[in-house]
Design an enzyme around this catalytic site. Structure first.
Site, PDB file in Angstrom:
ATOM      1  N   TYR A 110      23.306  17.091  31.978  1.00 61.40           N
ATOM      2  CA  TYR A 110      24.501  17.751  32.538  1.00 61.40           C
ATOM      3  C   TYR A 110      24.673  17.373  34.008  1.00 61.40           C
ATOM      4  O   TYR A 110      25.789  17.248  34.507  1.00 61.40           O
ATOM      5  CB  TYR A 110      24.402  19.278  32.389  1.00 61.40           C
ATOM      6  CG  TYR A 110      24.674  19.729  30.970  1.00 61.40           C
ATOM      7  CD1 TYR A 110      25.962  20.068  30.556  1.00 61.40           C
ATOM      8  CD2 TYR A 110      23.649  19.797  30.028  1.00 61.40           C
ATOM      9  CE1 TYR A 110      26.221  20.464  29.253  1.00 61.40           C
ATOM     10  CE2 TYR A 110      23.892  20.178  28.719  1.00 61.40           C
ATOM     11  CZ  TYR A 110      25.182  20.517  28.339  1.00 61.40           C
ATOM     12  OH  TYR A 110      25.443  20.890  27.045  1.00 61.40           O
ATOM     13  N   CYS A 139      26.011  23.503  20.908  1.00 63.57           N
ATOM     14  CA  CYS A 139      25.293  23.847  22.138  1.00 63.57           C
ATOM     15  C   CYS A 139      23.786  23.572  22.028  1.00 63.57           C
ATOM     16  O   CYS A 139      23.110  24.124  21.160  1.00 63.57           O
ATOM     17  CB  CYS A 139      25.525  25.328  22.449  1.00 63.57           C
ATOM     18  SG  CYS A 139      24.530  25.908  23.828  1.00 63.57           S
TER      19      CYS A 139
HETATM   20  N1  LIG Z   1      20.769  28.833  30.498  1.00 62.08           N
HETATM   21  C1  LIG Z   1      21.537  29.145  29.340  1.00 62.08           C
HETATM   22  C2  LIG Z   1      22.692  28.181  29.196  1.00 62.08           C
HETATM   23  C3  LIG Z   1      23.580  28.451  28.003  1.00 62.08           C
HETATM   24  C4  LIG Z   1      24.919  27.695  28.084  1.00 62.08           C
HETATM   25  O1  LIG Z   1      25.259  27.141  29.145  1.00 62.08           O
HETATM   26  N2  LIG Z   1      25.678  27.686  26.964  1.00 62.08           N
HETATM   27  C5  LIG Z   1      26.995  27.062  26.992  1.00 62.08           C
HETATM   28  C6  LIG Z   1      27.245  26.219  25.765  1.00 62.08           C
HETATM   29  S1  LIG Z   1      26.272  24.750  25.719  1.00 62.08           S
HETATM   30  C7  LIG Z   1      28.078  28.129  26.961  1.00 62.08           C
HETATM   31  O2  LIG Z   1      28.043  29.015  26.121  1.00 62.08           O
HETATM   32  N3  LIG Z   1      29.074  28.017  27.847  1.00 62.08           N
HETATM   33  C8  LIG Z   1      30.212  28.887  27.845  1.00 62.08           C
HETATM   34  C9  LIG Z   1      30.645  29.271  29.237  1.00 62.08           C
HETATM   35  O3  LIG Z   1      29.997  28.878  30.215  1.00 62.08           O
HETATM   36  O4  LIG Z   1      31.639  29.992  29.341  1.00 62.08           O
HETATM   37  C10 LIG Z   1      20.594  29.121  28.164  1.00 62.08           C
HETATM   38  O5  LIG Z   1      19.727  28.239  28.127  1.00 62.08           O
HETATM   39  O6  LIG Z   1      20.691  29.987  27.303  1.00 62.08           O
END
Ligand SMILES: N[C@@H](CCC(=O)N[C@@H](CS)C(=O)NCC(=O)O)C(=O)O
Length: 319
Positions: free
Chosen positions: A191, A66
């Site tokens: 993205y 990530c």
């Molecule tokens: N805006 C957040 C975005 C974090 C994010 O989207 N993380 C993703 C992995 S790259 C995630 O954990 N996705 C799991 C989900 O949406 O269930 C940040 O910058 O902390």
């Protein structure tokens, strides 16, 4: 009797398009123009008041692949916070479509369960990075942009490099301006390309992305970092997207006008940050490939994981 190829292609395309649209609409929120809309992070506490700075009180939940979590690993390494803020490295679970814990914690196997353990009834996304308070068993913050500010400022008493300030007051305006530009067109921009659900949404995101990369490459002719001669949090935010670019975004997300290694100055900028002490250890290229190509099923339904490409800009620097 052989089935006519045109029938196979037309039927396959029609079924696949419908399934793809269904999956994308569930997994990647979009507006009515088919543009990807990233949901807001929900836990936004700071380390002050109820949460006071202390060594070994907080824990970071991260995943190698990530880019948002990667920001926190880089700042933790640069500040020398490894001994005072522990991490839990999660594994992307391709079938469940979420993050799995390496071992049972508070009776939880997954990050989603841990979010609900701290917040019963929680129905939002369970994302990394997440900063956890082991004293109150609660989520402090799950927004990477804020977690890196916290790591930079609040734990200096326990840091090996307290003198390193990645957000000096004098550069605050410039940091904020760049943060806005690169979030929209680069960090989230890749993205927006990969998750675009119309041709127009993709074309727009693609041209904004490369306009910003071109602009930064120009700028780096006269200065070392985005805000001048000092490395700041905004560079870290850019770094974790750039390090995945030639590996993943260029191909899987169709960010294909150029690679970072085609940019004379951006590639040197990337090398320079990669080679700061502790940073290379935060980059796990194999897991990045595995998670993006293996877990983002609608973008790579065949599930083939590409080979690790030559990333000449990293090697050349090391020689
Ligand atoms: N805006 C957040 C975005 C974090 C994010 O989207 N993380 C993703 C992995 S790259 C995630 O954990 N996705 C799991 C989900 O949406 O269930 C940040 O910058 O902390």
């Amino acid at each position: 009797m052989a089935i006519p190829p045109s029938w196979i292609i037309q039927t396959g395309r029609s079924i696949w398009t419908q399934i793809w649209q269904l999956m994308m609409s569930q997994l990647a929120p979009r507006n009515d123009r088919g543009e990807y809309q990233r949901p807001q992070s929900e836990f936004r506490h700071r380390v002050d008041g109820r949460y006071s700075p202390a060594p070994n009180r907080y824990r970071l939940y991260v995943g190698w692949s990530c880019p948002w979590a990667h920001r926190t690993l880089v700042v933790r390494a640069l500040k020398g916070l490894e001994d005072s803020i522990d991490i839990t490295m999660l594994r992307g679970d391709a079938n469940a479509g979420g993050w799995a814990l390496p071992a049972l914690e508070h009776g939880c196997n997954t990050l989603a369960q841990l979010y609900r353990f701290a917040n019963p009834g929680y129905t939002g996304r369970s994302t990394v990075p997440m900063l956890w308070d082991t004293q109150t068993n609660s989520i402090v913050n799950n927004e990477s942009a804020e977690i890196i500010e916290i790591l930079n400022a609040e734990f200096n008493e326990y840091a090996t490099h307290p003198e390193l300030d990645l957000a000096p007051i004098a550069l605050q305006d410039s940091i904020e301006q760049w943060n806005d530009i690169i979030y929209q067109s680069v960090n989230n921009g890749v993205y927006r390309c990969g998750f675009a659900q119309t041709q127009a949404a993709y074309d727009q995101a693609h041209s904004e992305l490369f306009a910003t990369l071109d602009r930064i490459d120009e700028l780096l002719a006269t200065q070392d970092y985005l805000c001048g001669e000092l490395l700041t949090l905004t560079d870290i935010r850019l770094f974790t997207t750039l390090i995945r670019f030639d590996l993943v975004y260029n191909n899987l997300f169709k960010c294909n006008r150029r690679r970072i290694q085609d940019y004379p100055r951006l590639q040197i900028y990337l090398q320079k940050i990669y080679n700061l002490p502790g940073v290379a250890e935060t980059c796990n290229f194999q897991t990045i490939l595995q998670d993006y190509y293996g877990n983002l099923f609608p973008l790579n339904p065949g599930g083939i994981i590409p080979q690790l490409p030559d990333m000449i800009y990293l090697h050349r620097w090391l020689e």
